[in-house]
Design an enzyme around this catalytic site. Sequence first.
Site, mmCIF file in Angstrom:
data_model
loop_
_atom_site.group_PDB
_atom_site.id
_atom_site.type_symbol
_atom_site.label_atom_id
_atom_site.label_comp_id
_atom_site.label_asym_id
_atom_site.label_seq_id
_atom_site.Cartn_x
_atom_site.Cartn_y
_atom_site.Cartn_z
ATOM 1 N N PRO A 187 0.771 -1.001 -0.124
ATOM 2 C CA PRO A 187 0.067 0.101 -0.069
ATOM 3 C C PRO A 187 0.726 1.061 -0.042
ATOM 4 O O PRO A 187 1.769 1.420 0.597
ATOM 5 C CB PRO A 187 -0.819 -0.183 1.327
ATOM 6 N N CYS A 188 0.364 2.490 -0.804
ATOM 7 C CA CYS A 188 0.856 3.543 -0.955
ATOM 8 C C CYS A 188 0.795 4.562 0.114
ATOM 9 O O CYS A 188 1.612 5.360 0.169
ATOM 10 C CB CYS A 188 0.715 4.065 -2.373
ATOM 11 N N PRO A 189 -0.275 4.629 0.727
ATOM 12 C CA PRO A 189 -0.993 6.002 1.527
ATOM 13 C C PRO A 189 0.141 6.011 2.633
ATOM 14 O O PRO A 189 0.470 7.243 3.148
ATOM 15 C CB PRO A 189 -2.103 5.364 1.961
#
Length: 425
Positions: free
Chosen positions: A84-86
């Site tokens: 995941p990027c967030p």
Amino acid sequence: MHVENEQNPPAFTVAEICAGAGGQSLGLHKAGFRHVVAVELDETAAETLRQNLGAPVVVGDVADPKVWEPANYADVTLLAGGVPCPPFSAAGKQLGTSDERDLFAWAIEQIPVIRPRAVMLENVRGLSAPRFAAYRQRVLDRLEDFGFVGEWKLLNASDFGVPQLRPRFVLIAMAAEDMKYFRWPEPDGRARTTVGDALFPLMASAGWPHAEEWRRLANDIGPTLVGGSKKHGGADLGPTRAKAGWAKLSVDGRGVADAAPGPDALPPSQVMPRLTIEMTARVQGWREEDNYSFSGRKTSQYRQIGNAFPPPVAQAIGESIRAALLREGAPRTDIADQTDLHDPVYRALSRSEQPLSLDELVAAYNDGSVAAVQQRLAALQRDFELVIVEDQGVDRYQLGEFRGFTGQADHWRHGVIARERNKIS
């Protein structure tokens, strides 16, 4: 696209975590890898994977041992994923280890469990920022502990025929005897693909008489598609800045259309067209010949596409990994027994049994600036415990525990996942 399972195990296998809708998966298939498992949290994206890959797909939190057992996939050729990027995104709060979606450090800890020959993990450009220098250094040091050499590189999708910039920060790691044959893929040499050229056939497909005019206006690469998450974002092309970028290409980024403009649609100078789901997939690097379909409703489909790793980039990296594992080409001479040094302050603290003073850290940093070291310490403290002890009137610093999730059974992340399972993506 549908890839049948082969009866005999293929020579190059991949276990992919956080697989999404399969952008990375498709590229790796084209590079000659075949999945033994793909793990994905979102059920709709998992259904997309099933429909298109013909590979075993497991649905659930990748870090939950009840969902899958990484040890069951030991000795796979490649461990890959788009974690995941967030936690690292500049569009978010860059919470790093304080974000329950941070799985980068956990993924690294699977190396001695799965024992792959190579690792490929990708994320947003934000992970390359100074804020995460200590985090990156810890990753490289853990790779070294496992007998791997790791390299990071920022790649732009537009260098590989994708009509958007989409910078991605990619980590490749292998044992030194393989890594010395790894070379990052070079741009494919083709002229940069514009949005107009990539989408013209689709824009003209319903008989819009102004498609050629629009093509001339859309004469550049597009902004990075922003898929958003279950917490934020919907079926539009991103935040205000992204929409403004699309408007410069005569695209209305405020939503996603159900169909291409028809014969009666006005010219783009009067009403800018919106992209369809098929068009956004083309902007992300899927091609007509891929015959790829996406499950779910429009918002879910767009989110799957917008969060994907462009298949052409994944294919190019996969081909470079394959070539390295086959020991093709002349060996490199620039990686002998060393890894990139991203944070000398973290490195000094992590390798010292005694607390270090600011003067000692300045010497380790080779910067000559107390202020620079203090900035490093402030950033480091967001992801690590930092103990400050006074010794004869001098503050000394000692590195404490890593705050991130590496698989701890009692980590706070488990509670968040249990409470907010349907909101996390």
